[in-house]
Design an enzyme around this catalytic site. Structure first.
Site, PDB file in Angstrom:
ATOM      1  N   SER A   1     -12.296  -3.299   0.705  1.00  0.00           N
ATOM      2  CA  SER A   1     -12.587  -2.721   2.026  1.00  0.00           C
ATOM      3  C   SER A   1     -14.075  -2.447   2.122  1.00  0.00           C
ATOM      4  O   SER A   1     -14.643  -1.819   1.216  1.00  0.00           O
ATOM      5  CB  SER A   1     -11.885  -1.369   2.197  1.00  0.00           C
ATOM      6  OG  SER A   1     -10.514  -1.477   2.013  1.00  0.00           O
TER       7      SER A   1
ATOM      8  N   LYS B   1      -4.451   5.583   8.944  1.00  0.00           N
ATOM      9  CA  LYS B   1      -5.270   6.024   7.825  1.00  0.00           C
ATOM     10  C   LYS B   1      -6.275   7.027   8.354  1.00  0.00           C
ATOM     11  O   LYS B   1      -6.840   6.830   9.419  1.00  0.00           O
ATOM     12  CB  LYS B   1      -5.998   4.797   7.244  1.00  0.00           C
ATOM     13  CG  LYS B   1      -6.894   5.047   6.063  1.00  0.00           C
ATOM     14  CD  LYS B   1      -7.558   3.718   5.664  1.00  0.00           C
ATOM     15  CE  LYS B   1      -8.802   3.918   4.847  1.00  0.00           C
ATOM     16  NZ  LYS B   1      -8.595   3.910   3.426  1.00  0.00           N
TER      17      LYS B   1
ATOM     18  N   ARG C   1       0.868  -1.189   0.000  1.00  0.00           N
ATOM     19  CA  ARG C   1       0.000   0.000   0.000  1.00  0.00           C
ATOM     20  C   ARG C   1       0.893   1.222   0.000  1.00  0.00           C
ATOM     21  O   ARG C   1       1.627   1.471   0.961  1.00  0.00           O
ATOM     22  CB  ARG C   1      -0.906  -0.023   1.234  1.00  0.00           C
ATOM     23  CG  ARG C   1      -1.850   1.159   1.353  1.00  0.00           C
ATOM     24  CD  ARG C   1      -2.816   0.936   2.495  1.00  0.00           C
ATOM     25  NE  ARG C   1      -3.728   2.051   2.671  1.00  0.00           N
ATOM     26  CZ  ARG C   1      -3.490   3.091   3.483  1.00  0.00           C
ATOM     27  NH1 ARG C   1      -2.376   3.135   4.190  1.00  0.00           N
ATOM     28  NH2 ARG C   1      -4.371   4.062   3.585  1.00  0.00           N
TER      29      ARG C   1
HETATM   30  C1  TPS Z   1      -7.469  -5.929   3.834  1.00  0.00           C
HETATM   31  N1  TPS Z   1      -7.759   0.178   5.660  1.00  0.00           N
HETATM   32  C2  TPS Z   1      -8.701   0.238   6.619  1.00  0.00           C
HETATM   33  S1  TPS Z   1      -8.064   0.702   8.106  1.00  0.00           S
HETATM   34  C3  TPS Z   1      -6.493   0.776   7.520  1.00  0.00           C
HETATM   35  C4  TPS Z   1      -6.491   0.483   6.143  1.00  0.00           C
HETATM   36  C5  TPS Z   1      -5.278   0.493   5.305  1.00  0.00           C
HETATM   37  C6  TPS Z   1      -5.318   1.173   8.373  1.00  0.00           C
HETATM   38  C7  TPS Z   1      -5.037   0.197   9.481  1.00  0.00           C
HETATM   39  O1  TPS Z   1      -3.806   0.526  10.111  1.00  0.00           O
HETATM   40  N2  TPS Z   1      -8.732  -3.952   4.510  1.00  0.00           N
HETATM   41  C8  TPS Z   1      -7.639  -4.448   3.889  1.00  0.00           C
HETATM   42  N3  TPS Z   1      -6.703  -3.638   3.321  1.00  0.00           N
HETATM   43  C9  TPS Z   1      -6.849  -2.283   3.403  1.00  0.00           C
HETATM   44  N4  TPS Z   1      -5.902  -1.494   2.830  1.00  0.00           N
HETATM   45  C10 TPS Z   1      -7.956  -1.733   4.076  1.00  0.00           C
HETATM   46  C11 TPS Z   1      -8.901  -2.618   4.601  1.00  0.00           C
HETATM   47  C12 TPS Z   1      -8.118  -0.225   4.279  1.00  0.00           C
HETATM   48  P1  TPS Z   1      -3.388   0.000  11.560  1.00  0.00           P
HETATM   49  O2  TPS Z   1      -3.346  -1.502  11.513  1.00  0.00           O
HETATM   50  O3  TPS Z   1      -2.021   0.608  11.782  1.00  0.00           O
HETATM   51  O4  TPS Z   1      -4.410   0.525  12.534  1.00  0.00           O
END
Ligand code: TPS
Length: 227
Positions: free
Chosen positions: A111, A140, A42
């Protein structure tokens, strides 16, 4: 054929969290050694050339371990390196268009934040859902109404299970301290658990990504065995 994939411990990368003395590929290597089962690259700011170069550097690592590599949002980058698939958000290219471009043999994940989004993604042929945002996250920018909490995640999951066969993880603020709780709490009324958790900072920002992945992996296994 579509590659097999295992959603037990899903690493979503963030180059902004890579310390100066390491590369993203090194962190991914360590994380896979610790137990990460699937990786998503990402990159929200890299230009196309740099994105492709980074994707190739990760692909060398993931191929070495037989772990699938997905690309966030950028179908062109996924095609350029023949990645295993893509992960798309609600504001990216539609799933139907992505599937038309990538064909049946690539993994496409999406998502989803609501039951309606989950149902639409399943009808459009998503291979898995990323249900969130579970807890508040600094990784995010999200609006507060995107916050689901474990109860909200369970509601989306329950609905998805009613629609049909489905695979899913949850994401957003998940870490070694809350993973078991999240997986326990989000089990459907019939006891069907999510397949795993997706994390960014819990591994990317850890001092020792291998150790962090090991702990998370064992937490997920622990939660799964308690059925
Ligand atoms: C499998 N997304 C939702 S919350 C987030 C992201 C990147 C940040 C979490 O960061 N589901 C999948 N891939 C994605 N890119 C998303 C959803 C979108 P942290 O774990 O540091 O809280």
């Amino acid at each position: 054929m579509k590659p097999d994939f295992n959603l037990t411990l899903y690493l979503v990368t963030d180059s902004g969290m890579v310390p100066a003395d390491k590369t993203l590929a090194q962190i991914v290597d360590e994380a896979i050694q610790g137990g990460v089962t699937i990786v998503q690259l990402r990159e929200k700011t890299a230009d196309t050339g740099a994105f492709i170069a980074l994707a190739r550097s990760l692909q060398k690592v993931t191929k070495n371990y037989g772990v699938p590599l997905l690309i966030n949002d950028r179908i062109d980058v996924a095609l350029a390196i023949d990645a295993d698939g893509v992960h798309i958000g609600q504001d990216d290219m539609s799933l139907v268009e992505a599937r038309r471009i990538l064909g049946p043999n690539k993994i496409i994940g999406m998502s989803v934040q609501t039951a309606a989004e989950a149902e639409a993604a399943m009808c459009d042929g998503a291979d898995y859902l990323g249900i969130g945002v579970c807890f508040d996250t600094e990784t995010k920018q999200i609006s507060t109404d995107a916050l689901r909490g474990p109860a909200g995640v369970r509601q989306v999951w329950e609905h998805a299970l009613e629609v049909g066969p489905v695979r899913a993880v949850t994401i957003g603020g998940v870490n070694e301290y809350n993973a078991v709780h999240v997986l326990d709490y989000t089990r459907s009324a019939k006891g069907v658990p999510l397949e795993g958790v997706a994390v960014v900072s819990a591994i990317m920002a850890a001092e020792d990504p291998c150790a962090a992945a090991k702990v998370l992996r064992s937490q997920v296994s622990f939660a799964m065995e308690r059925s």
